[in-house]
Design a protein around this motif. Structure first.
Motif, mmCIF file in Angstrom:
data_model
loop_
_atom_site.group_PDB
_atom_site.id
_atom_site.type_symbol
_atom_site.label_atom_id
_atom_site.label_comp_id
_atom_site.label_asym_id
_atom_site.label_seq_id
_atom_site.Cartn_x
_atom_site.Cartn_y
_atom_site.Cartn_z
ATOM 1 N N PHE A 50 -21.846 41.111 144.505
ATOM 2 C CA PHE A 50 -20.952 40.347 145.374
ATOM 3 C C PHE A 50 -19.833 39.806 144.518
ATOM 4 O O PHE A 50 -20.070 39.119 143.540
ATOM 5 C CB PHE A 50 -21.710 39.196 146.033
ATOM 6 N N HIS A 54 -26.368 34.968 140.308
ATOM 7 C CA HIS A 54 -27.146 34.340 141.376
ATOM 8 C C HIS A 54 -27.554 35.391 142.393
ATOM 9 O O HIS A 54 -26.704 36.119 142.911
ATOM 10 C CB HIS A 54 -26.330 33.244 142.071
ATOM 11 N N TYR A 55 -28.836 35.445 142.665
ATOM 12 C CA TYR A 55 -29.346 36.408 143.639
ATOM 13 C C TYR A 55 -29.358 35.718 145.004
ATOM 14 O O TYR A 55 -30.371 35.195 145.444
ATOM 15 C CB TYR A 55 -30.724 36.909 143.206
ATOM 16 N N LEU A 56 -28.201 35.778 145.678
ATOM 17 C CA LEU A 56 -28.002 35.023 146.921
ATOM 18 C C LEU A 56 -28.934 35.488 148.017
ATOM 19 O O LEU A 56 -29.337 34.717 148.875
ATOM 20 C CB LEU A 56 -26.559 35.187 147.412
ATOM 21 N N PHE A 57 -29.239 36.765 148.032
ATOM 22 C CA PHE A 57 -30.019 37.328 149.119
ATOM 23 C C PHE A 57 -31.321 37.937 148.615
ATOM 24 O O PHE A 57 -31.841 38.893 149.168
ATOM 25 C CB PHE A 57 -29.183 38.370 149.891
ATOM 26 N N GLY A 58 -31.872 37.367 147.571
ATOM 27 C CA GLY A 58 -33.151 37.858 147.089
ATOM 28 C C GLY A 58 -32.975 38.832 145.945
ATOM 29 O O GLY A 58 -31.903 39.383 145.728
ATOM 30 N N GLU A 65 -22.870 32.790 135.522
ATOM 31 C CA GLU A 65 -24.317 32.895 135.768
ATOM 32 C C GLU A 65 -24.528 33.837 136.953
ATOM 33 O O GLU A 65 -23.783 33.808 137.927
ATOM 34 C CB GLU A 65 -24.847 31.498 136.100
ATOM 35 N N PHE A 120 -24.430 37.588 142.782
ATOM 36 C CA PHE A 120 -23.108 36.976 142.726
ATOM 37 C C PHE A 120 -22.921 36.392 141.328
ATOM 38 O O PHE A 120 -23.791 35.692 140.812
ATOM 39 C CB PHE A 120 -23.000 35.872 143.787
ATOM 40 N N CYS A 152 -21.080 33.774 139.220
ATOM 41 C CA CYS A 152 -20.276 32.560 139.347
ATOM 42 C C CYS A 152 -19.019 32.700 138.479
ATOM 43 O O CYS A 152 -19.138 32.930 137.277
ATOM 44 C CB CYS A 152 -21.083 31.334 138.925
ATOM 45 N N CYS A 201 -19.052 29.880 135.489
ATOM 46 C CA CYS A 201 -19.977 29.881 134.346
ATOM 47 C C CYS A 201 -20.590 31.260 134.102
ATOM 48 O O CYS A 201 -21.414 31.414 133.223
ATOM 49 C CB CYS A 201 -21.082 28.850 134.574
ATOM 50 N N MET A 248 -24.099 43.441 147.784
ATOM 51 C CA MET A 248 -24.278 42.001 147.515
ATOM 52 C C MET A 248 -25.547 41.782 146.677
ATOM 53 O O MET A 248 -26.324 40.864 146.925
ATOM 54 C CB MET A 248 -24.359 41.217 148.823
#
Lengths: 268, 273
Positions: free
Chosen positions: B224, B198-202, B196, B189, B191, B194, B186
């Protein structure tokens, strides 16, 4: 028939009005997140709150609460729990007793049982409105010990956390079955990590699926307390020991947490 | 003189590895399933043991959760069912979905020993063990009594996860189980709308730091992706169509090849002795 140490635990817990156990059959769904947010929120509303971390192998609570590495001092009648600066929550965790906070705790059941009972009877909790208890995933020593000690006491209940996906709900069913078997009242189910709202394009993706928590609540005729969407700033706040809902009150995640807090506050 | 516990292998099973993390929810089971399917795809006879008796995920993830019971052999052992080329055994195949296993550590350890010794695995090149979270009785029982060739450790980027993962790695060091490598799951993530990241967990390089500290390889970083999670829920792991069958299969195949290379080198050394 209860042992002397169990009776002594129960005697100590007479000063605690409500006991709120945060459970899940599945790891990583956000039990510690929920436990800490509930504790901080209830304390902010004026309640005297304690937070007990019985996840002896993976104690996350001190870090999330911003008290990692603090020392526990010895009072007249037991250990003095660490009190958080902002929210004033009294916290107890195995992490405070480790020589190095990153040390592994590799204990078999009987030692864990003994430790948890010590946390209940040998900590100067004082008079509390609520004691929130964070647990590890599963239905094993930690859970059995807690139920053994606390279940006969008044005002004890559980909040069960899941993520939306089937794999998580499978495990949580077992936890709900455990609660039923041991007659532990369940205040409701929380679905965490319920979708991710991309701040770039506002598209909301159900990254861990959707609806699993509501489905469980319906299946087991339990209140559905609400969903909490994923916000990367929550994870960052926890790593930094910052109170997330205070720092980011406009986040949809903070709004959801506060809604759930409102519902829990009616039962504690 | 300290008493040493004799570690035993499983007859017919060449290599046994644990897929572990002290932290729950980082993707151990997803990783174990996809690695096992990849290894089978790469030509190895592979087994997968679900050691999480209280939250068994393997049956659903391998598309076996609708199975009614497990067949037995003439000797009274369980015959592990097979899907996607992987033989699997789990308490989830033997107990109803809504029944909980309410048991203290020693009983759980006994159940695990049953799942190991009362299963007719046949001849396997690799047996992967999906470990439950934590560092409990079951971990000690497996690590102390079973001759593990190594442990592959899974974490997410979050500090809280990395913290617990380091504890798990410390445990394996203490019970003298070799650490084969670390996987960061993970990582980010994408998106789908778009694209983009995203560092959901740091975003911190904690997995890389932990790998350096324990002097083990960082086997890979897995992003992820929805279809990985969907595959788990639907019982169709992303690796089941082969290395080129899905974009998310590649990281698992890459890691599986690295692990197999490490195990092959160990086997060569053993044979050379």
């Amino acid at each position: 028939k209860a042992t002397v140490s169990v009776l002594y635990c129960r005697q100590k817990m007479e000063n605690v009005q409500h006991k709120l156990v945060v459970l899940s059959g599945k790891g990583g769904v956000g039990k510690s997140t929920v436990a800490c947010q509930l504790a901080m929120g209830l304390a902010q509303s004026g309640k005297k709150v304690g937070l007990l971390d019985v996840d002896l192998c993976g104690p996350s609570v001190p870090k999330i609460m911003g008290v990692e590495g603090k020392d526990v001092t010895q009072g007249e009648t037991g250990w003095v729990p660490v009190t958080t600066e902002g929210s004033g929550v009294k916290v107890m965790s195995i992490q405070f007793l480790l020589e190095n906070e990153g040390d592994a705790v590799v204990w078999r059941g009987p030692r864990k049982d003994q430790c948890i009972k010590q946390f209940l009877k040998d900590v100067e909790w004082g008079a509390l409105d609520v004691l929130v208890i964070d647990t590890p995933p599963g239905t094993s020593d930690e859970h059995i010990t807690l139920c053994e000690v606390l279940r006969p006491l008044p005002n004890i209940g559980a909040v069960v956390v899941t993520s939306p996906q089937n794999v998580a709900c499978d495990a949580v069913r077992k936890e709900l079955s455990f609660c039923k078997k041991l007659n532990l009242p369940v205040h409701g189910i929380i679905e965490n990590m319920s979708g991710f709202a991309c701040p770039h394009c506002a598209d909301c993706t159900p990254i861990f699926s959707t609806g699993g928590g509501q489905q469980l609540a319906t299946e087991y005729t339990l209140p559905f307390l609400g969903t909490i969407p994923l916000d990367p700033r929550l994870s960052q706040s926890e790593d930094a020991g910052i109170h997330f809902t205070k720092a980011f009150p406009d986040s949809q995640t903070a709004v959801s947490i506060n809604n759930i807090l409102g519902k829990i506050a009616t039962v504690v | 003189m300290a008493k040493t516990i004799q570690k035993l292998g499983i007859p017919g099973v060449k290599n046994i590895i644990a897929v572990s993390s002290c932290k729950g929810g980082v993707g151990k089971s997803t990783t174990a399933v996809n690695l096992a399917v990849a290894m089978s795809n790469l030509g190895r006879v592979t087994g997968l043991l679900d050691a999480d008796v209280q939250g068994p995920s393997i049956p659903r993830m391998l598309g076996m959760h609708k199975l009614e019971g497990v067949k037995g052999t003439a000797e009274g052992k369980f015959l592990p069912p097979q899907n996607y080329g992987v033989k699997a055994m789990s308490l989830g195949l033997l107990v109803d979905d809504d029944k909980s296993v309410v048991a203290r550590g020693p009983m759980i350890s006994q159940q695990i020993q049953g799942l190991i010794t009362q299963v007719d695995w046949g001849e396997l090149d690799v047996l992967c063990i999906d470990m439950p979270p934590g560092t409990h009785d079951v971990h000690l029982t497996i690590a102390q009594h079973l001759s593990l060739d190594g442990a592959v450790v899974v974490t997410t980027p979050q500090e809280i996860a990395a913290m617990d993962t380091r504890r798990g790695m410390q445990m394996f060091r203490e019970v003298k189980v070799p650490l084969l490598g670390l996987i960061e799951n993970m990582s980010y993530f994408l998106c789908p709308n778009c694209t983009e990241k995203h560092y959901l967990f740091g975003k911190a390089n904690l997995a890389e730091e932990a790998a350096k500290k324990f002097q083990i390889p960082l086997l890979g970083a897995i992003p992820f992706e929805l279809s990985t999670r969907e595959g788990g829920d639907l019982g169709a792991p992303v690796t089941h169509l082969g290395e080129n069958g899905h974009v998310m299969a590649k990281p698992y195949f890459s890691i599986a090849k690295e692990i197999l290379q490490i195990l092959d080198e160990k086997d060569k050394k053993k044979d050379g002795q």
